[in-house]
Scaffold this active site. Structure first.
Site, PDB file in Angstrom:
ATOM      1  N   LEU A 169     -31.814 -24.229 -24.931  1.00  0.00           N
ATOM      2  CA  LEU A 169     -31.990 -23.000 -25.647  1.00  0.00           C
ATOM      3  C   LEU A 169     -31.026 -21.772 -24.796  1.00  0.00           C
ATOM      4  CD1 LEU A 169     -33.508 -21.889 -28.345  1.00  0.00           C
ATOM      5  CD2 LEU A 169     -34.884 -20.573 -26.629  1.00  0.00           C
ATOM      6  N   ASP A 191     -36.300 -26.401 -22.679  1.00  0.00           N
ATOM      7  CA  ASP A 191     -35.318 -25.903 -21.752  1.00  0.00           C
ATOM      8  C   ASP A 191     -36.143 -25.284 -20.553  1.00  0.00           C
ATOM      9  OD1 ASP A 191     -33.470 -24.427 -20.212  1.00  0.00           O
ATOM     10  OD2 ASP A 191     -32.321 -23.831 -21.944  1.00  0.00           O
ATOM     11  N   LEU A 226     -23.486 -30.802 -19.495  1.00  0.00           N
ATOM     12  CA  LEU A 226     -23.547 -31.867 -18.849  1.00  0.00           C
ATOM     13  C   LEU A 226     -23.601 -31.807 -17.394  1.00  0.00           C
ATOM     14  CD1 LEU A 226     -23.279 -35.128 -18.931  1.00  0.00           C
ATOM     15  CD2 LEU A 226     -20.743 -34.854 -18.560  1.00  0.00           C
ATOM     16  N   ARG A 253     -22.300 -32.724 -24.951  1.00  0.00           N
ATOM     17  CA  ARG A 253     -21.415 -33.721 -24.210  1.00  0.00           C
ATOM     18  C   ARG A 253     -21.954 -35.138 -24.361  1.00  0.00           C
ATOM     19  NH1 ARG A 253     -18.175 -30.215 -24.443  1.00  0.00           N
ATOM     20  NH2 ARG A 253     -17.450 -29.242 -22.420  1.00  0.00           N
ATOM     21  N   ASP A 277     -20.359 -35.004 -32.425  1.00  0.00           N
ATOM     22  CA  ASP A 277     -19.111 -34.468 -32.423  1.00  0.00           C
ATOM     23  C   ASP A 277     -18.557 -34.858 -30.944  1.00  0.00           C
ATOM     24  OD1 ASP A 277     -17.194 -32.682 -33.033  1.00  0.00           O
ATOM     25  OD2 ASP A 277     -17.784 -31.336 -31.510  1.00  0.00           O
ATOM     26  N   GLU A 282     -13.825 -39.959 -24.483  1.00  0.00           N
ATOM     27  CA  GLU A 282     -13.239 -39.146 -25.542  1.00  0.00           C
ATOM     28  C   GLU A 282     -11.551 -39.120 -25.221  1.00  0.00           C
ATOM     29  OE1 GLU A 282     -14.634 -35.318 -26.210  1.00  0.00           O
ATOM     30  OE2 GLU A 282     -16.586 -36.134 -26.589  1.00  0.00           O
ATOM     31  N   HIS A 311     -14.768 -33.863 -31.533  1.00  0.00           N
ATOM     32  CA  HIS A 311     -14.941 -32.783 -30.413  1.00  0.00           C
ATOM     33  C   HIS A 311     -14.362 -31.602 -31.242  1.00  0.00           C
ATOM     34  CE1 HIS A 311     -16.127 -31.883 -26.190  1.00  0.00           C
ATOM     35  NE2 HIS A 311     -16.047 -30.779 -26.841  1.00  0.00           N
ATOM     36  N   ALA A 313     -16.347 -29.286 -33.023  1.00  0.00           N
ATOM     37  CA  ALA A 313     -17.134 -28.352 -33.546  1.00  0.00           C
ATOM     38  C   ALA A 313     -16.768 -27.025 -33.176  1.00  0.00           C
ATOM     39  CB  ALA A 313     -18.806 -28.373 -32.677  1.00  0.00           C
TER      40      ALA A 313
HETATM   41  P1  NAI Z   1     -25.346 -22.214 -22.383  1.00  0.00           P
HETATM   42  O1  NAI Z   1     -25.171 -22.309 -20.638  1.00  0.00           O
HETATM   43  O2  NAI Z   1     -25.526 -20.848 -23.096  1.00  0.00           O
HETATM   44  O3  NAI Z   1     -26.580 -23.064 -22.683  1.00  0.00           O
HETATM   45  C1  NAI Z   1     -26.985 -24.163 -21.986  1.00  0.00           C
HETATM   46  C2  NAI Z   1     -28.692 -24.123 -21.955  1.00  0.00           C
HETATM   47  O4  NAI Z   1     -29.154 -25.544 -21.573  1.00  0.00           O
HETATM   48  C3  NAI Z   1     -29.161 -23.170 -20.760  1.00  0.00           C
HETATM   49  O5  NAI Z   1     -30.029 -22.385 -21.584  1.00  0.00           O
HETATM   50  C4  NAI Z   1     -29.661 -24.109 -20.028  1.00  0.00           C
HETATM   51  O6  NAI Z   1     -31.024 -23.563 -19.111  1.00  0.00           O
HETATM   52  C5  NAI Z   1     -30.286 -25.494 -20.795  1.00  0.00           C
HETATM   53  N1  NAI Z   1     -30.290 -26.650 -19.675  1.00  0.00           N
HETATM   54  C6  NAI Z   1     -29.460 -26.871 -18.751  1.00  0.00           C
HETATM   55  N2  NAI Z   1     -30.065 -28.238 -18.219  1.00  0.00           N
HETATM   56  C7  NAI Z   1     -31.018 -28.357 -19.060  1.00  0.00           C
HETATM   57  C8  NAI Z   1     -31.815 -29.574 -18.993  1.00  0.00           C
HETATM   58  N3  NAI Z   1     -31.941 -30.539 -17.975  1.00  0.00           N
HETATM   59  N4  NAI Z   1     -32.854 -29.684 -19.881  1.00  0.00           N
HETATM   60  C9  NAI Z   1     -32.815 -28.779 -21.005  1.00  0.00           C
HETATM   61  N5  NAI Z   1     -32.089 -27.546 -21.182  1.00  0.00           N
HETATM   62  C10 NAI Z   1     -31.074 -27.576 -20.145  1.00  0.00           C
HETATM   63  O7  NAI Z   1     -24.507 -23.137 -23.077  1.00  0.00           O
HETATM   64  P2  NAI Z   1     -23.609 -22.865 -24.526  1.00  0.00           P
HETATM   65  O8  NAI Z   1     -22.656 -21.951 -24.774  1.00  0.00           O
HETATM   66  O9  NAI Z   1     -25.091 -22.560 -25.465  1.00  0.00           O
HETATM   67  O10 NAI Z   1     -22.939 -24.608 -24.638  1.00  0.00           O
HETATM   68  C11 NAI Z   1     -23.868 -25.591 -24.646  1.00  0.00           C
HETATM   69  C12 NAI Z   1     -22.988 -26.761 -24.503  1.00  0.00           C
HETATM   70  O11 NAI Z   1     -22.569 -26.962 -25.471  1.00  0.00           O
HETATM   71  C13 NAI Z   1     -22.070 -26.654 -23.457  1.00  0.00           C
HETATM   72  O12 NAI Z   1     -22.405 -26.919 -22.129  1.00  0.00           O
HETATM   73  C14 NAI Z   1     -20.863 -27.621 -23.809  1.00  0.00           C
HETATM   74  O13 NAI Z   1     -21.220 -28.899 -23.205  1.00  0.00           O
HETATM   75  C15 NAI Z   1     -21.290 -27.577 -25.417  1.00  0.00           C
HETATM   76  N6  NAI Z   1     -20.176 -27.287 -26.207  1.00  0.00           N
HETATM   77  C16 NAI Z   1     -19.647 -28.212 -27.108  1.00  0.00           C
HETATM   78  C17 NAI Z   1     -18.478 -27.533 -27.788  1.00  0.00           C
HETATM   79  C18 NAI Z   1     -17.886 -28.559 -28.901  1.00  0.00           C
HETATM   80  O14 NAI Z   1     -16.864 -28.141 -29.392  1.00  0.00           O
HETATM   81  N7  NAI Z   1     -18.560 -29.434 -29.019  1.00  0.00           N
HETATM   82  C19 NAI Z   1     -17.898 -26.212 -27.760  1.00  0.00           C
HETATM   83  C20 NAI Z   1     -18.655 -25.338 -26.630  1.00  0.00           C
HETATM   84  C21 NAI Z   1     -19.526 -25.883 -25.866  1.00  0.00           C
END
Ligand code: NAI
Length: 348
Positions: A169, A191, A226, A253, A277, A282, A311, A313
């Site tokens: 979250l 989370d 990841l 990821r 996505d 990849e 990828h 999104a």
């Molecule tokens: P963020 O850092 O704001 O949120 C990630 C959340 O995951 C944090 O609240 C964290 O506490 C939680 N988390 C960490 N380890 C965890 C676990 N073991 N179990 C449950 N929750 C856990 O990151 P944001 O901006 O929300 O992005 C999330 C992910 O989206 C990125 O890390 C990236 O991998 C992916 N992403 C994909 C894109 C795409 O085009 N497909 C583009 C941008 C991001």
């Protein structure tokens, strides 16, 4: 030609700071010039990996911008003057942060360029599956189109009888929670790093364990980074806990989900549909997972049940503009000693 004033006084011009973009990303450099100003020289290479660069190209670089490249310890060692690395995106799993920290090199990311795009995309994948759009679309465009009627399938369900489960979250997870709520889903999340009360602020439900989230998630959407903890977090044992007929969406990821386990559960019908996505590798390379082979071959059992996007999104022209400008701003701030979005080795 007259010499510049400082030259005639025997004063050497201050050395320029070099920022390197190893990938050729843009046709011009007007944004970078505007953000960095005159004290920084922006150098652009056209490399596929950092190993393609010559030592001379690395020798004087203080700021390294990276979009999709791996930045391993051996790469970092080739930049003797490096002070900052900016990952032009959210995920930083391709950067060896330990190696950077050992030399006091800052690592920063750019977390806020595509939050709404990824959230929209996750919802679009979930709804395309749960509304049967992918399925009907595939059937209607067949050489002999399917009968003009809706189809009964475990995929299609009313939103407000379903729980939308979110893993992670953070920025995107919250944006998805708000969207899913507006569509009428009951929203739950797992989370362990979110402070207590996050659920109250958003009016959603908190699952205290992954298992309890999985047990209730008719739609499961992954938004965690990841990390060693999340790699392979959703294997056969975990995905089997989902309710029969669940839909799984991954825009985070690929390696977080065991794609073979997902494929097996899709084939036996336990999982009704998946929207991906991101993939474990990849772009996919041979030997590819059986699920991808079946998808590309258009196998009947998978029709309308798997949607794959490359990828993409985050992708909008507006997000690309934001990546470009915010990445440069992040590097300029780091080099000026006012870093933002700093990623330390202990962060996930
Ligand atoms: P963020 O850092 O704001 O949120 C990630 C959340 O995951 C944090 O609240 C964290 O506490 C939680 N988390 C960490 N380890 C965890 C676990 N073991 N179990 C449950 N929750 C856990 O990151 P944001 O901006 O929300 O992005 C999330 C992910 O989206 C990125 O890390 C990236 O991998 C992916 N992403 C994909 C894109 C795409 O085009 N497909 C583009 C941008 C991001």
């Amino acid at each position: 030609m007259a010499k510049p004033a400082h030259a005639s006084r025997g004063v050497r011009a201050a050395a320029m700071t070099i920022v390197l973009y190893p990938e050729r990303l843009y046709a011009d450099d007007y944004v970078e010039r505007e953000v960095f100003g005159r004290k920084v020289t922006v150098r652009v290479a056209d490399a596929k990996t950092l190993a393609d660069l010559t030592d001379a190209e690395c020798a004087d670089v203080e700021g390294l911008m990276t979009l999709g490249m791996w930045v391993r310890a051996a790469d970092i060692a080739r930049f003797p003057r490096l002070r900052a690395i900016v990952r032009m995106g959210v995920g930083y799993d391709r950067i060896d942060r330990e190696a950077a920290a050992a030399r006091d090199i800052l690592v920063c990311n750019v977390p806020d360029y595509g939050t709404t795009e990824v959230a929209d995309h996750a919802m679009a994948l979930a709804l395309a599956l749960r509304r049967g759009i992918a399925l009907h679309h595939d059937l209607q465009r067949g050489p002999a189109p399917a009968p003009w009627k809706s189809i009964t399938t475990p995929l299609i369900r009313r939103s407000n009888v379903q729980t939308f489960g979110i893993i992670g979250l953070g920025r995107i997870g919250i944006a998805v929670a708000l969207r899913a709520k507006a569509f009428g889903f009951k929203v739950s999340f797992f989370d362990p790093y979110r402070p207590n009360g996050s659920e109250l602020a958003l009016g959603i439900h908190r699952a205290r364990s992954l298992q309890s989230l999985l047990l209730q998630s008719d739609v499961l959407s992954v938004h965690a980074p990841l990390t060693p903890e999340t790699r392979g977090m959703l294997g056969l044992a975990e995905l089997s806990v989902l309710p029969y007929g669940a839909v799984v969406v991954n825009t985070a990821r690929g390696p977080i989900i065991d794609i073979d386990a997902l494929g097996a559960l899709l084939r036996e019908g336990h999982i009704a549909g998946a929207g991906l996505d991101v993939l474990p590798v990849e772009p996919p390379v041979a030997p590819e997972p059986d699920l991808l082979t079946a998808y590309r071959a258009g196998e009947e059992w998978l029709r309308g049940r798997l949607v794959i996007t490359p990828h993409s999104a985050f992708h909008t022209p507006e997000a690309w503009d934001d990546i470009r400008r915010k990445s440069a701003e992040t590097m300029a701030a780091a080099l000026a000693g006012n870093p933002q979005n700093v990623i330390t080795p202990d962060m996930f």
